[in-house]
Design a protein around this motif. Structure first.
Motif, PDB file in Angstrom:
ATOM      1  N   GLN B 222     -31.830   4.856 -35.020  1.00 25.87           N
ATOM      2  CA  GLN B 222     -32.128   3.583 -34.349  1.00 25.87           C
ATOM      3  C   GLN B 222     -33.637   3.308 -34.369  1.00 25.87           C
ATOM      4  OE1 GLN B 222     -30.694   3.626 -30.382  1.00 25.87           O
ATOM      5  NE2 GLN B 222     -29.511   1.733 -30.651  1.00 25.87           N
ATOM      6  N   GLU B 226     -35.459   0.243 -36.062  1.00 25.88           N
ATOM      7  CA  GLU B 226     -36.349  -0.631 -35.285  1.00 25.88           C
ATOM      8  C   GLU B 226     -37.707  -0.742 -35.961  1.00 25.88           C
ATOM      9  OE1 GLU B 226     -36.559   0.855 -31.290  1.00 25.88           O
ATOM     10  OE2 GLU B 226     -34.426   0.378 -30.958  1.00 25.88           O
ATOM     11  N   SER B 283     -31.978  -4.207 -41.983  1.00 27.38           N
ATOM     12  CA  SER B 283     -31.983  -4.002 -40.526  1.00 27.38           C
ATOM     13  C   SER B 283     -31.028  -4.959 -39.829  1.00 27.38           C
ATOM     14  CB  SER B 283     -33.378  -4.073 -39.931  1.00 27.38           C
ATOM     15  OG  SER B 283     -34.112  -5.082 -40.526  1.00 27.38           O
ATOM     16  N   SER B 287     -28.058  -3.567 -37.489  1.00 28.15           N
ATOM     17  CA  SER B 287     -27.879  -4.006 -36.099  1.00 28.15           C
ATOM     18  C   SER B 287     -26.760  -5.049 -35.993  1.00 28.15           C
ATOM     19  CB  SER B 287     -29.183  -4.576 -35.555  1.00 28.15           C
ATOM     20  OG  SER B 287     -29.612  -5.604 -36.428  1.00 28.15           O
TER      21      SER B 287
END
Lengths: 170, 447
Positions: B222, B226, B283, B287
């Motif tokens: 994660q 990020e 990304s 997500s």
């Protein structure tokens, strides 16, 4: 004729010889039985005395007993064999063997026997008359009668191992 | 294996048990018979002394009541002549021969036990008591023991099978569950997956450790995602203004040399921008924020446009379209599908540097659009055909020479998947074919 006579004489001689041999075997057996009886009787004699076996009347058993006495002992005690000619000679002893050749009546002998003496005879009917043991021949085999009263009267005790083999008389 | 071990152990135990039991029985038998012979011997001492074999036979005859299992008995004198003898009624007579001096005083034969006991009086050996005992009882005991052992063994094997079956099911089930989760995680990359195992044994400890490990992987994953998202976003803004200024500079510059340098810079900026877009897409996929902008458009028009646009930047390669016209509209995100096709074309161009042609083959098959992009390049090793769709995966053989991050196919796969389609690669002798298929009538909703 002479030959026949010689033959008869020889026959007599040899049969007499055979009888004598048989008597000697029987005497040896009786002596061995007497010696074996000792082991099954509860003696009360003092410890250091020799063990005395007496024979009254002449008998080849006397010689057989002598042979045994030379090699055997009873609990370390020496065995002494003595011979009495008549009842008056009787002195204290452990066993008194009354020979069939004894010329005296049984009663005259028994009155002279002291307490503690085991009486052994070899005449039919003697056990009933008061001897402790009496040799008899049953079917040509040597057996012995036992009179428990006589044993008890002498102040002795016979082992059941012995009595079970005996013909008990009353 | 467990069952085999338990059978061996059980078998050995029973063998030891039966053997010791039989040995014990034999010893006891020998002891009791020896005692009996000694008692007979002691009782027969006086019969020896007074030569009274009648009474000795009487003693032996008592065996009929005392010990009926004695078949034959005999008392031998010192010269080994028979002094007294006994035969159980109904049995055969038997002639005993004494064992050699110093040998064992008993002997087992098939069915009988022989006992020899000397009759000793004041250290003189008067004779020997010989007994022959029936061992039928021992054979009976042996038979019962063997059958009991066999029955218990069979029951034991059955039980151990049963227990092993249950335990194995219990343990294997849980381990397989763990393995399945691992496999699933390996395939999907979903590190949120947990194994539920609430027991208190080693396997649940393993499961818990696995869950902890997964959590840590998930957290670091994660953080990485990020970072990529933030970094690419931050890079995007300055890059856009650099590109804008370069474009302005390109339009106003008249000097040939300067113009050439500006174009070179623009090329590089475009590459950088493409990379940042890819990273941003990744990304978004990670997500779960890659949304489709669905419109209705004509398939043939879309494919021709995409080819034409790519031909503009393709350089030496000639893009050919073959196969049938589709003549069909599709509800899909046109921009994203163009991204897929462009990506496949650009890969095809990159990995076939020597050749001149790339073929785009289209076909309508079972209400599906099938697109095949064929190059005549290096090809892909068979075991790598599926892996090329993984994130950051680059083929092992030729990737060093060719630039790229290994993100394009990953994004393509995700886009195709969101359109309920399939994407795959095949080796066809000379070069590689990338396929994707899309359902034509299955409307995709905007998200």
């Amino acid at each position: 004729m002479f030959k026949k006579l010689l033959f008869i004489i020889l026959m007599c001689y040899s049969s007499a010889n055979a009888i004598a041999q048989q008597r000697e075997v029987e005497a040896n057996l009786k002596a061995a039985f007497i010696y074996n009886f000792i082991k099954y009787i509860n003696w009360k004699a003092p410890a250091d005395d020799p063990f005395i076996i007496a024979v009254i009347g002449t008998s080849p058993v006397y010689n057989s007993l002598q042979e045994i006495a030379k090699v055997e002992s009873i609990n370390g005690k020496k065995i002494v064999i003595v011979h009495f000619n008549n009842p008056d000679d009787i002195t204290p002893c452990n066993i008194l063997f009354i020979s069939a050749n004894s010329a005296y009546s049984l009663s005259s002998i028994l009155v002279r026997v002291g307490k503690g003496t085991l009486t052994i005879s070899e005449e039919p009917g003697y056990a009933e008359m008061g001897t402790a043991f009496n040799f008899v021949l049953v079917r040509d085999k040597l057996k012995f009668e036992a009179n428990p009263h006589a044993i008890e009267a002498a102040g002795l005790k016979a082992s059941s191992q012995l009595l079970k083999l005996a013909l008990i008389v009353k | 294996m467990q069952v085999f071990t338990s059978v061996i152990v059980l078998g050995l135990c029973f063998a030891a048990f039966v053997i010791s039991h039989i040995k014990d029985y034999k010893e006891r038998k020998v002891d009791s018979m020896t005692s009996l012979a000694k008692v007979i011997g002691a009782n027969s001492i006086s019969t020896f002394q007074f030569k009274d074999n009648d009474y000795a036979e009487q003693i032996l005859n008592d065996l009929q009541q005392v010990s009926p299992e004695v078949l034959n008995a005999c008392i031998l004198d010192k010269q080994q002549n028979i002094f007294a003898t006994y035969t159980r009624p109904g049995s055969d007579t038997f002639h005993f021969t004494l064992p050699s001096p110093g040998a064992k005083q008993f002997e087992f034969t098939n069915n009988s036990l022989f006992i020899y006991s000397s009759i000793i009086n004041n250290k003189d050996i008067l004779g020997t008591v010989c007994l022959r005992t029936d061992l039928k009882e021992l054979n009976d005991i042996k038979a019962t023991q063997y059958s009991i052992a066999l029955i218990i063994l069979i029951v034991g094997i059955g039980l151990s099978f049963f227990i092993a079956f249950i335990v194995q099911r219990y343990i294997s089930k849980r381990i397989l569950k763990l393995a399945n989760v691992m496999k699933e995680v390996n395939e999907t990359g979903n590190y949120k997956k947990h194994v539920d195992d609430l027991d208190k044994d080693e396997i649940s400890t393993l499961a818990q450790m696995f869950n902890q490990m997964m959590e840590q992987i998930f957290i670091s994953q994660q953080k990485k995602d990020e970072f990529i998202a933030v970094a690419s976003h931050e890079l995007k803004t300055p890059l856009t203004s650099i590109k804008a200024y370069l474009q302005v500079l390109e339009s106003i510059e008249s000097d040939e040399t300067n113009k050439k340098y500006v174009n070179k810079s623009l090329e590089s900026v475009n590459r950088l921008q493409q990379l940042i877009y890819d990273l941003l897409d990744v990304s978004k996929i990670q997500s779960n924020q890659l949304y489709l902008n669905v419109t209705k458009f004509d398939v043939d028009n879309f494919i021709d446009d995409a080819i034409a646009e790519f031909q503009f930047v393709a350089g030496d390669h000639k893009i050919l379209r073959s196969g049938a016209e589709i003549n069909h509209t599709i509800d899909a995100d046109r921009q994203r599908l163009e991204q897929v096709l462009t990506n496949l074309l650009s890969n095809a161009a990159k990995y076939s540097p020597g050749s001149k042609e790339i073929i785009v083959y289209t076909e309508k098959r079972d209400q599906e659009l099938l697109v095949r992009v064929k190059d005549f390049g290096f090809g892909i090793a068979k075991e790598e055909l599926n892996k090329v769709f993984e994130r950051f995966y680059r083929t092992k053989t030729n990737s060093i020479l060719i630039s790229g991050f290994g993100l394009g196919l990953y994004i393509c796969k995700d886009i195709v998947k969101r359109h309920h389609g399939k994407i795959w690669a095949e080796n066809d002798g000379n070069g590689t074919s990338f396929y994707f298929s899309l359902p034509l009538n299955n409307a995709v909703k905007s998200k």
